[in-house]
Design a protein around this motif. Structure first.
Motif, PDB file in Angstrom:
ATOM      1  N   CYS A   1      37.316  32.360  38.652  1.00 44.99           N
ATOM      2  CA  CYS A   1      38.218  31.933  39.141  1.00 44.99           C
ATOM      3  C   CYS A   1      37.887  30.410  39.931  1.00 44.99           C
ATOM      4  O   CYS A   1      36.580  30.392  40.597  1.00 44.99           O
ATOM      5  CB  CYS A   1      38.140  32.961  40.440  1.00 44.99           C
ATOM      6  SG  CYS A   1      39.485  32.564  41.780  1.00 44.99           S
TER       7      CYS A   1
ATOM      8  N   TYR B   1      38.620  29.439  42.717  1.00 42.16           N
ATOM      9  CA  TYR B   1      38.651  29.258  44.173  1.00 42.16           C
ATOM     10  C   TYR B   1      37.158  29.992  44.479  1.00 42.16           C
ATOM     11  O   TYR B   1      36.456  30.149  44.140  1.00 42.16           O
ATOM     12  CB  TYR B   1      39.620  30.358  45.239  1.00 42.16           C
ATOM     13  CG  TYR B   1      40.810  29.702  44.585  1.00 42.16           C
ATOM     14  CD1 TYR B   1      41.431  28.621  44.633  1.00 42.16           C
ATOM     15  CD2 TYR B   1      41.964  30.513  42.965  1.00 42.16           C
ATOM     16  CE1 TYR B   1      42.450  27.736  44.284  1.00 42.16           C
ATOM     17  CE2 TYR B   1      42.737  29.690  43.238  1.00 42.16           C
ATOM     18  CZ  TYR B   1      43.489  28.732  43.656  1.00 42.16           C
ATOM     19  OH  TYR B   1      44.231  28.089  42.819  1.00 42.16           O
ATOM     20  N   SER B   2      37.147  29.764  46.334  1.00 40.64           N
ATOM     21  CA  SER B   2      35.647  30.278  46.719  1.00 40.64           C
ATOM     22  C   SER B   2      35.878  31.405  47.781  1.00 40.64           C
ATOM     23  O   SER B   2      34.954  31.311  48.848  1.00 40.64           O
ATOM     24  CB  SER B   2      35.089  28.921  47.315  1.00 40.64           C
ATOM     25  OG  SER B   2      35.454  27.691  45.917  1.00 40.64           O
ATOM     26  N   CYS B   3      36.206  32.484  47.674  1.00 42.71           N
ATOM     27  CA  CYS B   3      36.514  33.380  49.288  1.00 42.71           C
ATOM     28  C   CYS B   3      35.112  34.266  48.665  1.00 42.71           C
ATOM     29  O   CYS B   3      34.902  34.053  47.555  1.00 42.71           O
ATOM     30  CB  CYS B   3      37.454  34.263  49.063  1.00 42.71           C
ATOM     31  SG  CYS B   3      39.465  33.229  48.882  1.00 42.71           S
TER      32      CYS B   3
ATOM     33  N   TYR C   1      33.170  36.142  50.549  1.00 43.63           N
ATOM     34  CA  TYR C   1      33.326  37.850  49.839  1.00 43.63           C
ATOM     35  C   TYR C   1      33.609  37.927  48.835  1.00 43.63           C
ATOM     36  O   TYR C   1      32.873  38.918  47.884  1.00 43.63           O
ATOM     37  CB  TYR C   1      34.364  38.985  51.375  1.00 43.63           C
ATOM     38  CG  TYR C   1      35.668  38.416  50.358  1.00 43.63           C
ATOM     39  CD1 TYR C   1      36.054  39.009  49.868  1.00 43.63           C
ATOM     40  CD2 TYR C   1      36.141  36.954  51.429  1.00 43.63           C
ATOM     41  CE1 TYR C   1      37.665  38.510  49.515  1.00 43.63           C
ATOM     42  CE2 TYR C   1      37.785  36.959  51.132  1.00 43.63           C
ATOM     43  CZ  TYR C   1      37.873  37.511  50.367  1.00 43.63           C
ATOM     44  OH  TYR C   1      39.843  37.434  49.321  1.00 43.63           O
ATOM     45  N   CYS C   2      33.963  37.555  48.162  1.00 37.76           N
ATOM     46  CA  CYS C   2      34.221  37.489  46.412  1.00 37.76           C
ATOM     47  C   CYS C   2      33.029  37.645  44.978  1.00 37.76           C
ATOM     48  O   CYS C   2      32.640  36.548  45.573  1.00 37.76           O
ATOM     49  CB  CYS C   2      35.766  36.829  46.032  1.00 37.76           C
ATOM     50  SG  CYS C   2      35.773  37.557  44.443  1.00 37.76           S
TER      51      CYS C   2
ATOM     52  N   SER D   1      33.773  36.515  42.181  1.00 34.86           N
ATOM     53  CA  SER D   1      34.046  36.089  41.270  1.00 34.86           C
ATOM     54  C   SER D   1      34.056  34.363  42.007  1.00 34.86           C
ATOM     55  O   SER D   1      34.832  33.492  40.793  1.00 34.86           O
ATOM     56  CB  SER D   1      35.846  36.640  41.099  1.00 34.86           C
ATOM     57  OG  SER D   1      36.362  37.214  40.914  1.00 34.86           O
ATOM     58  N   SER D   2      33.900  34.237  42.890  1.00 35.44           N
ATOM     59  CA  SER D   2      33.821  33.267  43.671  1.00 35.44           C
ATOM     60  C   SER D   2      32.614  32.430  43.087  1.00 35.44           C
ATOM     61  O   SER D   2      32.077  30.518  43.181  1.00 35.44           O
ATOM     62  CB  SER D   2      33.719  32.279  45.109  1.00 35.44           C
ATOM     63  OG  SER D   2      32.730  33.641  45.446  1.00 35.44           O
TER      64      SER D   2
ATOM     65  N   ARG E   1      41.793  36.719  38.154  1.00 38.43           N
ATOM     66  CA  ARG E   1      41.482  37.079  38.734  1.00 38.43           C
ATOM     67  C   ARG E   1      42.194  36.637  39.653  1.00 38.43           C
ATOM     68  O   ARG E   1      42.668  36.822  41.070  1.00 38.43           O
ATOM     69  CB  ARG E   1      40.529  36.571  39.122  1.00 38.43           C
ATOM     70  CG  ARG E   1      38.808  37.024  38.794  1.00 38.43           C
ATOM     71  CD  ARG E   1      39.022  38.838  39.115  1.00 38.43           C
ATOM     72  NE  ARG E   1      38.578  38.726  40.819  1.00 38.43           N
ATOM     73  CZ  ARG E   1      39.227  39.641  41.379  1.00 38.43           C
ATOM     74  NH1 ARG E   1      39.983  40.280  40.804  1.00 38.43           N
ATOM     75  NH2 ARG E   1      38.614  40.275  42.407  1.00 38.43           N
ATOM     76  N   THR E   2      43.063  35.322  39.421  1.00 38.16           N
ATOM     77  CA  THR E   2      44.127  34.850  39.921  1.00 38.16           C
ATOM     78  C   THR E   2      44.906  34.373  39.173  1.00 38.16           C
ATOM     79  O   THR E   2      44.924  33.417  38.495  1.00 38.16           O
ATOM     80  CB  THR E   2      44.179  33.640  40.916  1.00 38.16           C
ATOM     81  OG1 THR E   2      43.289  33.629  41.736  1.00 38.16           O
ATOM     82  CG2 THR E   2      45.056  33.181  41.891  1.00 38.16           C
TER      83      THR E   2
ATOM     84  N   ARG F   1      38.784  30.318  52.149  1.00 39.33           N
ATOM     85  CA  ARG F   1      40.337  30.922  51.342  1.00 39.33           C
ATOM     86  C   ARG F   1      41.265  30.012  52.179  1.00 39.33           C
ATOM     87  O   ARG F   1      41.783  30.015  53.592  1.00 39.33           O
ATOM     88  CB  ARG F   1      40.625  31.860  51.883  1.00 39.33           C
ATOM     89  CG  ARG F   1      40.994  33.164  51.500  1.00 39.33           C
ATOM     90  CD  ARG F   1      40.846  34.643  51.621  1.00 39.33           C
ATOM     91  NE  ARG F   1      42.772  34.978  51.009  1.00 39.33           N
ATOM     92  CZ  ARG F   1      42.831  35.715  49.133  1.00 39.33           C
ATOM     93  NH1 ARG F   1      41.785  35.169  48.416  1.00 39.33           N
ATOM     94  NH2 ARG F   1      43.373  36.112  49.001  1.00 39.33           N
TER      95      ARG F   1
HETATM   96  S1  SF4 Z   1      39.243  36.682  42.710  1.00 46.49           S
HETATM   97 FE1  SF4 Z   1      40.392  36.163  44.333  1.00 46.49          FE
HETATM   98  S2  SF4 Z   1      39.241  36.652  45.788  1.00 46.49           S
HETATM   99 FE2  SF4 Z   1      38.165  36.049  44.600  1.00 46.49          FE
HETATM  100  S3  SF4 Z   1      37.422  33.839  44.782  1.00 46.49           S
HETATM  101 FE3  SF4 Z   1      39.209  34.059  43.548  1.00 46.49          FE
HETATM  102  S4  SF4 Z   1      40.786  33.653  44.868  1.00 46.49           S
HETATM  103 FE4  SF4 Z   1      38.883  34.065  46.151  1.00 46.49          FE
END
Ligand code: SF4
Length: 458
Positions: free
Chosen positions: A209, A211-213, A215-216, A218-219, A252-253, A322
């Motif tokens: 993914c 993105y860098s959330c 708690y996740c 996948s980040s 994931r996205t 996020r």
């Molecule tokens: S999978 Fe969703 S929650 Fe996880 S980093 Fe990517 S956008 Fe954020």
């Protein structure tokens, strides 16, 4: 040599993509003449450990692999420990996101396991089989656990990337991570699609993914990769021809690459069989005008969307890294609902930094007001390997030591308040997410000050 891949799922209708993908990758490498048989067995977490142990024992495997994630890892721990008392010579390997971080700790947690495949397993698993199959004649006899055999296997294990294991002296050895895979090198995981008539099929067209959330998981892994559309079309066609009920994309996205998402949506529109439903997780504010128009033109029920809002508190969103354009997200949700052809599921997370009760109630009411068909109220989970772990002290986040490592309280939210939210979650599931009380909900709302109060009232 018989290898058993074990998936322990939350419900019977779920299937475990990981074990199917591992079997397919190994199947590509090994031919019949090696006499390697890979079987998949799936259970649910509602079965007892005893029953699962009995079933695995009856299969008499030469090697076992368990797929681990937060919801099943405690059950796996129990089974691995007990099974070792019965057939201690059978090597047990683990894999999955729940065992891929804090590797040394994981090995302590599974003192009788031979090792862990960490990270992507599809490239590692065939090499692991090769290590054990290289001494196949020993494996089927009692000599399996003698020193010579172990030394033989250990010579192989040394060279396999992406594993941590115990050597013949019981030392824990961590090898370098496996190479990141090209998704087109993965074979299609499902060879008997007819077995999935009444189950959800999980399917993957991208990994990682951008993105860098905080708690996740996948980040953490930033290597976003896609499966080529040519392969995706071929595989979607298999699902469509088999008329499976639901295909859940685990991407994931899904819409982080516009052209990839558009191509897939076009394909399922043009090849719709009138039965199969596709589920996607999307970023609500990233849906482009073109995507919105295409989605609006789909058969009602063809797709369902899950949009993680998580919070509407700007300070919270910033703290968890996020980036969300809330106005755009709301507009898109409004349009999707107005079109009326897509089932919409919105997510919220309680326990995030800077989200006290007042702020959470505000987030709740705002997201409820958006009007999705389902609103999932989740609770923050502190996962090993995520940046959120580093924020734990700063925000006094207290969580359970056992999986799913759920937050108990934070600097901003007391346990008493968490319990209140738990009660709201329960009411929400029964009265809102079931979809069975729409008129009653509307009627009752007039008696309460807000949507939150409607579910929190006791
Ligand atoms: S999978 Fe969703 S929650 Fe996880 S980093 Fe990517 S956008 Fe954020």
């Amino acid at each position: 040599m018989k290898i058993l891949l074990v998936g322990i799922n939350a419900k019977y209708i779920h299937s475990n993509l990981a074990v199917y993908s591992l079997r397919a990758s190994a199947g590509k490498c090994f031919k019949e003449e090696k006499n390697i048989k890979i079987e998949i067995v799936e259970y649910t977490i509602n079965q007892t450990a005893e029953k699962i142990i009995q079933s695995i024992y009856k299969a008499q495997p030469d090697m076992i692999g368990f797929s681990c994630y937060i919801w099943n890892v405690m059950m796996v721990q129990k089974i691995v420990a007990e099974f070792h008392k019965l057939l201690s010579h059978v090597p047990i390997w683990l894999g999955g996101p729940e065992v891929s971080f804090d590797l040394e700790w994981q090995m302590q947690r599974f003192p009788t396991a031979a090792g862990i495949m960490y990270g992507e397993g599809e490239g590692t698993f065939p090499k692991l089989i090769e290590a054990y199959a290289s001494r196949k004649n020993d494996i089927v006899s009692d000599a399996f656990c003698d020193g010579d055999f172990k030394r033989g296997v250990n010579e192989y294990l040394k060279s396999i990337r992406g594993i941590i294991y115990r050597d013949q002296e019981n030392n824990i050895i961590t090898n370098a991570p496996a190479e990141i895979m090209d998704l087109d090198d993965l074979p299609f995981p499902y060879d008997n699609i007819e077995d999935f008539q009444n189950r959800i099929i999980y399917y993957e067209t991208s990994r990682g993914c951008p993105y860098s959330c905080a708690y996740c998981l996948s980040s953490v892994e930033k290597k976003l990769r896609y499966r080529s559309l040519e392969k995706v079309y071929e595989e979607l066609q298999i699902f469509l021809e088999a008329k499976v009920k639901q295909v859940k994309f685990v991407d994931r996205t899904f819409n982080c690459d516009h052209s990839h998402a558009m191509a897939i949506l076009h394909y399922i529109k043009e090849h719709d069989n009138g039965v199969t439903n596709f589920h996607f997780e999307v970023a609500g504010d990233l849906l482009t005008e073109e995507e919105m128009i295409l989605i609006g033109s789909l058969r009602p029920g063809l797709i369902q969307l899950e949009i993680g809002v998580q919070s509407t508190n700007e300070k919270t969103l910033k703290a968890i890294q996020r980036k969300t354009d809330l106005e755009l997200l709301k507009n898109n949700v409004r349009t999707l609902l107005k079109n009326g052809n897509v089932h919409l599921h919105l997510d919220l997370i309680a326990g995030l930094p800077f989200e006290n009760m007042e702020s959470f109630i505000h987030s709740f009411n705002e997201v409820y007001q958006m009007g999705g068909h389902e609103l999932q109220l989740g609770f923050l989970k502190l996962l090993r390997g995520t940046p959120m772990m580093q924020m734990k002290e700063e925000h006094d986040i207290v969580c359970t030591d056992f999986p799913p490592y759920e937050m108990l309280c934070t600097k901003e939210l007391s346990y008493k308040e968490v319990l209140r939210l738990k009660a709201v979650e329960e009411m929400l599931e029964i009265y809102h997410n079931s979809g069975q009380f729409r008129l009653t909900e509307q009627f009752l709302l007039s008696m309460f000050a807000s949507h939150f109060d409607q579910y929190a009232h006791q």
